[in-house]
Write a protein that holds these residues in place. Sequence first.
Motif, PDB file in Angstrom:
ATOM      1  N   LEU A   1       0.812  -1.214   0.000  1.00 11.60           N
ATOM      2  CA  LEU A   1       0.000   0.000   0.000  1.00 11.60           C
ATOM      3  C   LEU A   1       0.846   1.264   0.000  1.00 11.60           C
ATOM      4  O   LEU A   1       0.342   2.349   0.251  1.00 11.60           O
ATOM      5  CB  LEU A   1      -0.921  -0.004   1.230  1.00 11.60           C
ATOM      6  CG  LEU A   1      -1.904  -1.166   1.317  1.00 11.60           C
ATOM      7  CD1 LEU A   1      -2.746  -1.052   2.581  1.00 11.60           C
ATOM      8  CD2 LEU A   1      -2.814  -1.211   0.093  1.00 11.60           C
ATOM      9  N   SER A   2       2.144   1.123  -0.299  1.00 10.59           N
ATOM     10  CA  SER A   2       3.028   2.289  -0.217  1.00 10.59           C
ATOM     11  C   SER A   2       2.652   3.369  -1.236  1.00 10.59           C
ATOM     12  O   SER A   2       3.021   4.517  -1.087  1.00 10.59           O
ATOM     13  CB  SER A   2       4.482   1.863  -0.437  1.00 10.59           C
ATOM     14  OG  SER A   2       4.624   1.259  -1.723  1.00 10.59           O
ATOM     15  N   GLY A   3       1.906   2.987  -2.268  1.00 10.91           N
ATOM     16  CA  GLY A   3       1.520   3.962  -3.272  1.00 10.91           C
ATOM     17  C   GLY A   3       0.307   4.787  -2.900  1.00 10.91           C
ATOM     18  O   GLY A   3      -0.079   5.688  -3.649  1.00 10.91           O
ATOM     19  N   LEU A   4      -0.308   4.500  -1.762  1.00  8.73           N
ATOM     20  CA  LEU A   4      -1.494   5.226  -1.327  1.00  8.73           C
ATOM     21  C   LEU A   4      -1.218   5.965  -0.024  1.00  8.73           C
ATOM     22  O   LEU A   4      -0.476   5.473   0.833  1.00  8.73           O
ATOM     23  CB  LEU A   4      -2.673   4.267  -1.111  1.00  8.73           C
ATOM     24  CG  LEU A   4      -3.245   3.565  -2.344  1.00  8.73           C
ATOM     25  CD1 LEU A   4      -4.352   2.614  -1.925  1.00  8.73           C
ATOM     26  CD2 LEU A   4      -3.772   4.586  -3.340  1.00  8.73           C
ATOM     27  N   SER A   5      -1.824   7.128   0.123  1.00  7.67           N
ATOM     28  CA  SER A   5      -1.703   7.891   1.360  1.00  7.67           C
ATOM     29  C   SER A   5      -3.091   8.246   1.878  1.00  7.67           C
ATOM     30  O   SER A   5      -4.090   8.141   1.154  1.00  7.67           O
ATOM     31  CB  SER A   5      -0.889   9.171   1.127  1.00  7.67           C
ATOM     32  OG  SER A   5      -1.628  10.071   0.306  1.00  7.67           O
ATOM     33  N   LEU A   6      -3.156   8.678   3.136  1.00  3.69           N
ATOM     34  CA  LEU A   6      -4.430   9.116   3.694  1.00  3.69           C
ATOM     35  C   LEU A   6      -4.967  10.317   2.918  1.00  3.69           C
ATOM     36  O   LEU A   6      -6.182  10.463   2.752  1.00  3.69           O
ATOM     37  CB  LEU A   6      -4.265   9.476   5.176  1.00  3.69           C
ATOM     38  CG  LEU A   6      -3.954   8.312   6.121  1.00  3.69           C
ATOM     39  CD1 LEU A   6      -3.761   8.828   7.542  1.00  3.69           C
ATOM     40  CD2 LEU A   6      -5.075   7.275   6.097  1.00  3.69           C
ATOM     41  N   ARG A   7      -4.081  11.167   2.437  1.00  5.82           N
ATOM     42  CA  ARG A   7      -4.505  12.319   1.645  1.00  5.82           C
ATOM     43  C   ARG A   7      -5.201  11.851   0.358  1.00  5.82           C
ATOM     44  O   ARG A   7      -6.205  12.421  -0.062  1.00  5.82           O
ATOM     45  CB  ARG A   7      -3.299  13.188   1.304  1.00  5.82           C
ATOM     46  CG  ARG A   7      -3.603  14.364   0.396  1.00  5.82           C
ATOM     47  CD  ARG A   7      -4.580  15.326   1.011  1.00  5.82           C
ATOM     48  NE  ARG A   7      -4.020  16.030   2.149  1.00  5.82           N
ATOM     49  CZ  ARG A   7      -4.693  16.877   2.907  1.00  5.82           C
ATOM     50  NH1 ARG A   7      -5.972  17.103   2.655  1.00  5.82           N
ATOM     51  NH2 ARG A   7      -4.118  17.477   3.929  1.00  5.82           N
TER      52      ARG A   7
ATOM     53  N   LEU B   1      -6.910   9.108  -0.001  1.00  6.73           N
ATOM     54  CA  LEU B   1      -8.246   8.646   0.391  1.00  6.73           C
ATOM     55  C   LEU B   1      -9.171   9.838   0.641  1.00  6.73           C
ATOM     56  O   LEU B   1     -10.356   9.799   0.283  1.00  6.73           O
ATOM     57  CB  LEU B   1      -8.165   7.772   1.645  1.00  6.73           C
ATOM     58  CG  LEU B   1      -7.227   6.555   1.604  1.00  6.73           C
ATOM     59  CD1 LEU B   1      -7.485   5.655   2.811  1.00  6.73           C
ATOM     60  CD2 LEU B   1      -7.403   5.764   0.315  1.00  6.73           C
ATOM     61  N   GLN B   2      -8.643  10.896   1.258  1.00  3.65           N
ATOM     62  CA  GLN B   2      -9.457  12.089   1.497  1.00  3.65           C
ATOM     63  C   GLN B   2      -9.921  12.709   0.185  1.00  3.65           C
ATOM     64  O   GLN B   2     -11.065  13.165   0.079  1.00  3.65           O
ATOM     65  CB  GLN B   2      -8.653  13.113   2.310  1.00  3.65           C
ATOM     66  CG  GLN B   2      -8.464  12.730   3.774  1.00  3.65           C
ATOM     67  CD  GLN B   2      -7.628  13.747   4.523  1.00  3.65           C
ATOM     68  OE1 GLN B   2      -6.677  14.301   3.982  1.00  3.65           O
ATOM     69  NE2 GLN B   2      -7.979  14.003   5.764  1.00  3.65           N
TER      70      GLN B   2
END
Length: 335
Positions: free
Chosen positions: A9-15, A17-18
């Motif tokens: 999941l290193s390619g995804l951030s919480l930002r 998802l927001q």
Amino acid sequence: MERVWPMNLSGLSLRDLQYVVAVANHGSFVRAAEQCHVAQPSLSMQVSKVEARLNTAIFERTTRRLIVTPNGQRVVEQMRRVLVEARAIFALAGESQKPFGGVLHLSAISTLGPYVFPCILRDLRSRYPGLSLVLGEGKTEDLLRALMQGDVDAALVSTHRSGAGVTAMPIFREPFVLACPEDHPACAPDGGGWEGLTARERLLLDEGHCLRDQALAACSDIAPSNRHATSLETLKYMVAAGEGCTLIPIMAANAAIGIKYAPLPIEPYSRMIHLVWRHSDPRVTEFKDLAALLGPLASTRHPTVQPFSALHLARRAFRSVPRKRNSRASHRGSD
């Protein structure tokens, strides 16, 4: 062939998802970008990267509108849950350092927020000097939905569904008054109140407002042709124009040209205001302290508002008073 999901999941951030959740909430890349304080092209590019990373089309893009795909709806709901849990992590980390982790998103129903926030803000800032308050308002269902999605930390509501993942604590009882045109006979001491009006004279808010339901609970005889208002202020304008009378919470009963307010019996004509927050939120002690503070603060500015703590003590005192025995029964007992 069974689909292979990427485990890294290193390619995804919480930002990321927001961004996706904001687009789904607003149905627009432009409005989502405004909410997230980012340029619209940058947000669109990042959302496309998320879709590519997940190998899933979250949105169906047309020239006229944006549609969340069926599979995208499930992905967005899961993202909302992830963001709620992420906020809980930050809340836990900041709990011992700053009240509410330094930021509190506090909302209220629209028939309360504009009138209670000015009464409590100064004292709240004095009580929590390092706290950043983000205030909002809306209808009950919208606030509860935002609460469960993690967009709001706590809300002031009058009605709520118990057992829906929400903890509620009563804070104060707010009386209603009858708002009438200045020359209306209902303003007189023997005017008959809300129940004494004709069906055509009773004015209400639009559907979705809990105050509308509370007014109907007191008397449901409303003329079908009656016009409805979208806000309390609009409702007061209608009263001032002589279109009828309505119930107004006491904190919203400010002086207005053409309107006179008549008191009503508090027991049937009042509402209990609760502070609600998510069951899963770890800041329980802080929310309880906030709830205990809000009632007295509101009562200081509006003495007719009754803090729940005072109501609770009064009820306990009433129950503890020994009742006098009937004299005739006492006489029989002594025979």
